[in-house]
Design an enzyme around this catalytic site. Structure first.
Site, PDB file in Angstrom:
ATOM      1  N   LYS A  78      28.098 -23.831  10.855  1.00  0.00           N
ATOM      2  CA  LYS A  78      28.198 -23.644  11.841  1.00  0.00           C
ATOM      3  C   LYS A  78      28.916 -24.899  13.142  1.00  0.00           C
ATOM      4  O   LYS A  78      27.784 -25.109  12.841  1.00  0.00           O
ATOM      5  CB  LYS A  78      27.240 -22.582  12.443  1.00  0.00           C
ATOM      6  CG  LYS A  78      27.195 -20.752  11.889  1.00  0.00           C
ATOM      7  CD  LYS A  78      25.649 -20.380  12.290  1.00  0.00           C
ATOM      8  CE  LYS A  78      25.603 -18.712  11.968  1.00  0.00           C
ATOM      9  NZ  LYS A  78      27.279 -18.285  11.910  1.00  0.00           N
ATOM     10  N   LYS A 122      16.445  -7.923   8.019  1.00  0.00           N
ATOM     11  CA  LYS A 122      17.217  -8.762   7.149  1.00  0.00           C
ATOM     12  C   LYS A 122      16.261  -9.902   8.668  1.00  0.00           C
ATOM     13  O   LYS A 122      16.200  -9.416   9.831  1.00  0.00           O
ATOM     14  CB  LYS A 122      18.847  -8.919   7.740  1.00  0.00           C
ATOM     15  CG  LYS A 122      19.512 -10.681   7.596  1.00  0.00           C
ATOM     16  CD  LYS A 122      20.775 -10.954   8.152  1.00  0.00           C
ATOM     17  CE  LYS A 122      21.246 -13.099   8.935  1.00  0.00           C
ATOM     18  NZ  LYS A 122      22.650 -12.121   9.078  1.00  0.00           N
ATOM     19  N   ASP A 125      19.674 -19.680  11.259  1.00  0.00           N
ATOM     20  CA  ASP A 125      20.817 -19.342  10.229  1.00  0.00           C
ATOM     21  C   ASP A 125      21.934 -20.635  11.183  1.00  0.00           C
ATOM     22  O   ASP A 125      22.535 -19.832  11.768  1.00  0.00           O
ATOM     23  CB  ASP A 125      21.440 -17.755  10.804  1.00  0.00           C
ATOM     24  CG  ASP A 125      23.067 -18.472  10.157  1.00  0.00           C
ATOM     25  OD1 ASP A 125      22.905 -18.853   9.370  1.00  0.00           O
ATOM     26  OD2 ASP A 125      24.173 -17.146   9.870  1.00  0.00           O
ATOM     27  N   ARG A 161      23.359 -10.442   3.842  1.00  0.00           N
ATOM     28  CA  ARG A 161      23.294  -9.952   2.586  1.00  0.00           C
ATOM     29  C   ARG A 161      23.292 -10.147   1.382  1.00  0.00           C
ATOM     30  O   ARG A 161      22.539  -8.894   0.911  1.00  0.00           O
ATOM     31  CB  ARG A 161      25.287  -9.931   2.543  1.00  0.00           C
ATOM     32  CG  ARG A 161      26.190 -10.895   2.001  1.00  0.00           C
ATOM     33  CD  ARG A 161      27.625 -10.514   2.556  1.00  0.00           C
ATOM     34  NE  ARG A 161      27.697 -10.987   3.747  1.00  0.00           N
ATOM     35  CZ  ARG A 161      29.296 -10.639   4.750  1.00  0.00           C
ATOM     36  NH1 ARG A 161      29.876 -10.382   3.738  1.00  0.00           N
ATOM     37  NH2 ARG A 161      29.547 -11.149   5.383  1.00  0.00           N
ATOM     38  N   ASP A 199      18.492 -14.339  14.656  1.00  0.00           N
ATOM     39  CA  ASP A 199      18.984 -13.720  12.950  1.00  0.00           C
ATOM     40  C   ASP A 199      17.912 -12.880  12.384  1.00  0.00           C
ATOM     41  O   ASP A 199      18.220 -12.934  11.746  1.00  0.00           O
ATOM     42  CB  ASP A 199      19.535 -15.102  12.326  1.00  0.00           C
ATOM     43  CG  ASP A 199      20.568 -14.652  11.426  1.00  0.00           C
ATOM     44  OD1 ASP A 199      21.347 -13.330  11.810  1.00  0.00           O
ATOM     45  OD2 ASP A 199      21.246 -14.908  10.998  1.00  0.00           O
ATOM     46  N   GLU A 242      25.377 -14.921   4.643  1.00  0.00           N
ATOM     47  CA  GLU A 242      24.014 -14.687   3.421  1.00  0.00           C
ATOM     48  C   GLU A 242      22.563 -13.840   4.142  1.00  0.00           C
ATOM     49  O   GLU A 242      21.936 -13.834   3.247  1.00  0.00           O
ATOM     50  CB  GLU A 242      23.094 -16.543   4.484  1.00  0.00           C
ATOM     51  CG  GLU A 242      22.061 -16.837   6.099  1.00  0.00           C
ATOM     52  CD  GLU A 242      22.904 -15.780   6.538  1.00  0.00           C
ATOM     53  OE1 GLU A 242      23.980 -16.008   6.856  1.00  0.00           O
ATOM     54  OE2 GLU A 242      22.491 -15.291   8.007  1.00  0.00           O
TER      55      GLU A 242
HETATM   56  N1  BES Z   1      23.754 -14.316  11.587  1.00  0.00           N
HETATM   57  C1  BES Z   1      25.258 -14.019  11.227  1.00  0.00           C
HETATM   58  C2  BES Z   1      26.597 -13.119  12.070  1.00  0.00           C
HETATM   59  C3  BES Z   1      26.267 -13.370  13.393  1.00  0.00           C
HETATM   60  C4  BES Z   1      27.110 -14.342  14.517  1.00  0.00           C
HETATM   61  C5  BES Z   1      24.801 -12.524  14.316  1.00  0.00           C
HETATM   62  C6  BES Z   1      26.793 -13.457  15.870  1.00  0.00           C
HETATM   63  C7  BES Z   1      25.233 -12.577  15.564  1.00  0.00           C
HETATM   64  C8  BES Z   1      26.275 -13.375  16.559  1.00  0.00           C
HETATM   65  C9  BES Z   1      25.501 -14.227  10.048  1.00  0.00           C
HETATM   66  O1  BES Z   1      24.849 -14.630   9.051  1.00  0.00           O
HETATM   67  C10 BES Z   1      27.042 -15.100  10.189  1.00  0.00           C
HETATM   68  O2  BES Z   1      27.276 -15.960  10.066  1.00  0.00           O
HETATM   69  N2  BES Z   1      28.670 -13.968   9.506  1.00  0.00           N
HETATM   70  C11 BES Z   1      29.257 -14.463   9.107  1.00  0.00           C
HETATM   71  C12 BES Z   1      29.761 -14.196   7.697  1.00  0.00           C
HETATM   72  C13 BES Z   1      31.501 -14.818   7.600  1.00  0.00           C
HETATM   73  C14 BES Z   1      30.822 -16.414   6.763  1.00  0.00           C
HETATM   74  C15 BES Z   1      31.624 -13.971   6.599  1.00  0.00           C
HETATM   75  C16 BES Z   1      30.660 -14.304  10.719  1.00  0.00           C
HETATM   76  O3  BES Z   1      30.197 -13.389  10.813  1.00  0.00           O
HETATM   77  O4  BES Z   1      31.100 -15.531  10.738  1.00  0.00           O
HETATM   78 ZN    ZN Z   2      22.574 -14.836   9.806  1.00  0.00          ZN
HETATM   79 MN    MN Z   3      25.501 -16.148   8.324  1.00  0.00          MN
END
Ligand code: BES
Ligand code: ZN
Ligand code: MN
Length: 498
Positions: free
Chosen positions: A274, A262, A267, A348, A285, A346
């Site tokens: 966010k 990935k 992000d 996934r 990311d 995103e």
């Molecule tokens: N890149 C993030 C996950 C992440 C969070 C990595 C903190 C490292 C540190 C990912 O794209 C994300 O935003 N995931 C969301 C998923 C949710 C919307 C289902 C998450 O983990 O909140």
């Molecule tokens: Zn992400």
């Molecule tokens: Mn994300």
């Protein structure tokens, strides 16, 4: 920093690192120094709590009768318990303790250890490797660093009883360290510098090592039907990319192993934006892709006897008038449709097309993907282990064992139909989120819908790609996590026609 392996000869200046076993049993060089200094080492031990235990250190300044300006005595614990990783950590910690001590040269004496498993040559190579890994710095944007903020040490010499063999073994380890450093550099770069196309250019630099590098642009990905990946990037003025790296170290007929990463270069969450605090962390990311690239560099650098494919999906997830909306439905390369309920889920989507493409085109022996996929992974495992999700017990076991050996641990979590159901959707084939419960697992279930029969493992590295605390061979910041683990996986099970 220059790190070399040389025949035993005590230095006439600089810092000298020597070892002792549990019970303050001095190894040969330490014994020799004790004699030359008329017992200064022994007296220093008596004047302290040092007893040779693992992780203990004793700094002895300017002992009389000894050429070195400073002796650092390190404890190694019980001889029979010493593993390669302990020697790497010993070399790394010694370097970190001395890097800013004011001296220019470090000599590390690697003595024979009666009763230890590692051979003398391998031990010296591990010390040098540990020192190299620990010497990493990311200083390129600090234009005002004063000399006293920079390491004083510029050269490390490891003394070995079998320097020629040790040097040969270190050469391969040094190539792995080059890969780890590349990953750390990529992860550390900010997103105004590192974006999909610039990251693709970094991939191209591997062609010097004999890696074949192909860059797919948006037009090409559109032709291939990669609607899931392209949807994520559509809110960014930076064009998305997919990069395919191929290292052919075995016969052309041998099935390749494949690694998929990935690479979200930033992000923001997209329209499902966010929160502000901590958002700067999302420059890393792209850590999964960074590891795949560093791994390809390591494998090519040490000329691994394997055919390996590295595929990275590179996008920037931005909110914009053109950005994807919650509720949008996209069609992935597999033909499966996805309702986007949260544009922040995103990674996934990027991997869905990257995994599908990789298995269709290359028919690999196995696929391992890496991704900073879910915040929930950090809640579950903290920063100590990465999450492992897999459809294959053998591959899982191999990953677990390799992780334990190189101190990049993985812990397996379950997959099952009960979790898979949570991403079913009323108006498309699936939705891209499964709710708060078991968030890391439903993300993995989503990925599995893009994997056919091939043995596959997903490593969720959200908790391990970046470290706020340093470790003996991993300075704080980008860790380069996974390069050593996957290199070891390949070396132990997939090289030389096994
Ligand atoms: N890149 C993030 C996950 C992440 C969070 C990595 C903190 C490292 C540190 C990912 O794209 C994300 O935003 N995931 C969301 C998923 C949710 C919307 C289902 C998450 O983990 O909140
Ligand atoms: Zn992400
Ligand atoms: Mn994300």
């Amino acid at each position: 920093m220059r790190i070399t392996i040389n025949a035993h000869k005590l230095p006439s200046s600089g810092a000298l690192v020597v070892g002792a076993l549990k019970g303050s049993k001095l190894l040969d060089t330490a014994k020799q120094l004790d004699k030359a200094s008329k017992g200064a080492i022994g007296r220093a031990i008596k004047a302290s709590r040092f007893d040779g235990g693992k992780g203990q250190w004793l700094d002895i300044l300017a002992p009389a009768g000894v050429g070195a300006d400073r002796v650092l005595l390190g404890g190694l614990g019980e001889a029979k318990a010493i593993k390669q990783i302990d020697l790497e950590n010993f070399g790394g910690t010694a370097l970190q303790r001395l890097a800013n001590c004011g001296l220019k040269n470090i000599t590390m004496a690697c003595d024979a250890i009666a009763g230890a498993k590692a051979e003398p040559a391998a031990s010296a190579a591990c010390l040098a490797y540990g020192a190299r890994l620990a010497s990493y710095r990311f200083d390129k944007y600090r234009t005002k660093l004063k000399p006293k903020d920079k390491p004083s040490v510029s050269a490390v010499s490891v003394l070995s009883q079998a320097p020629a063999v040790a040097r040969r073994q270190f050469k391969a380890l040094d190539a792995i360290a080059d890969g780890v450093f590349m990953t750390r550099d990529l992860v550390s770069e900010p997103a105004n510098v590192l974006y999909p196309d610039s990251m693709a250019q970094h991939c191209k630099s591997l062609s010097k090592l004999g890696v074949k590098v192909e860059v797919l642009n948006e037009a090409r990905m559109e032709k291939l039907g990669m609607g899931a990946l392209l949807g994520v990037g559509q809110g960014s003025p930076r064009e998305s990319r997919m990069v395919v790296m191929r290292w052919q170290g075995a016969s052309a007929k041998a099935k390749p192993v494949a690694f998929v990463g990935k690479g979200v270069t930033f992000d923001t969450g997209g329209i499902s934006l966010k929160p502000g605090p901590g958002m700067e962390m999302m420059k890393w990311d792209m850590g999964g892709a960074g590891t795949v690239i560093g791994l390809m560099k390591a494998l090519a650098g040490r000329k691994a006897k394997v055919n390996a494919i590295g595929v990275v999906g590179l996008v920037e997830n931005m909110p914009d008038g053109k950005a994807q909306r919650p509720g949008d439905i996209v069609t992935s390369m597999s033909g499966q449709t996805i309702e986007i309920l949260n544009t922040d889920a995103e990674g996934r989507l990027v991997l869905a097309d990257a995994l599908w493409y990789t298995q269709q085109r290359f028919k690999p022996q196995f696929m391992v993907n890496l991704a900073t996929l879910t915040g929930a992974m950090i809640i579950a495992l903290g920063h100590e282990n990465a999450g492992l999700f897999s459809n294959d017990d053998k591959l899982s076991r191999q990953l677990f064992e390799a992780g334990a050996e190189v101190d990049e641990g993985v812990w397996r979590l379950p997959l099952s139909d009960a979790y898979d159901k949570k991403i079913n959707c009323a108006i498309a084939d699936m939705k891209n989120i499964g709710g708060r419960d078991a968030g890391s697992i439903t993300a993995a279930q989503f990925l599995q819908r893009f994997v056919n029969k091939v043995p596959w493992a997903h490593l969720d590295i959200a908790g391990v790609a970046w470290g706020d605390q340093g470790k003996p061979t991993v300075p704080k910041g980008g860790t380069g996590w996974g390069v050593r683990l996957l290199d070891r996986l390949v070396a132990s099970h997939y090289e030389g026609g096994k």
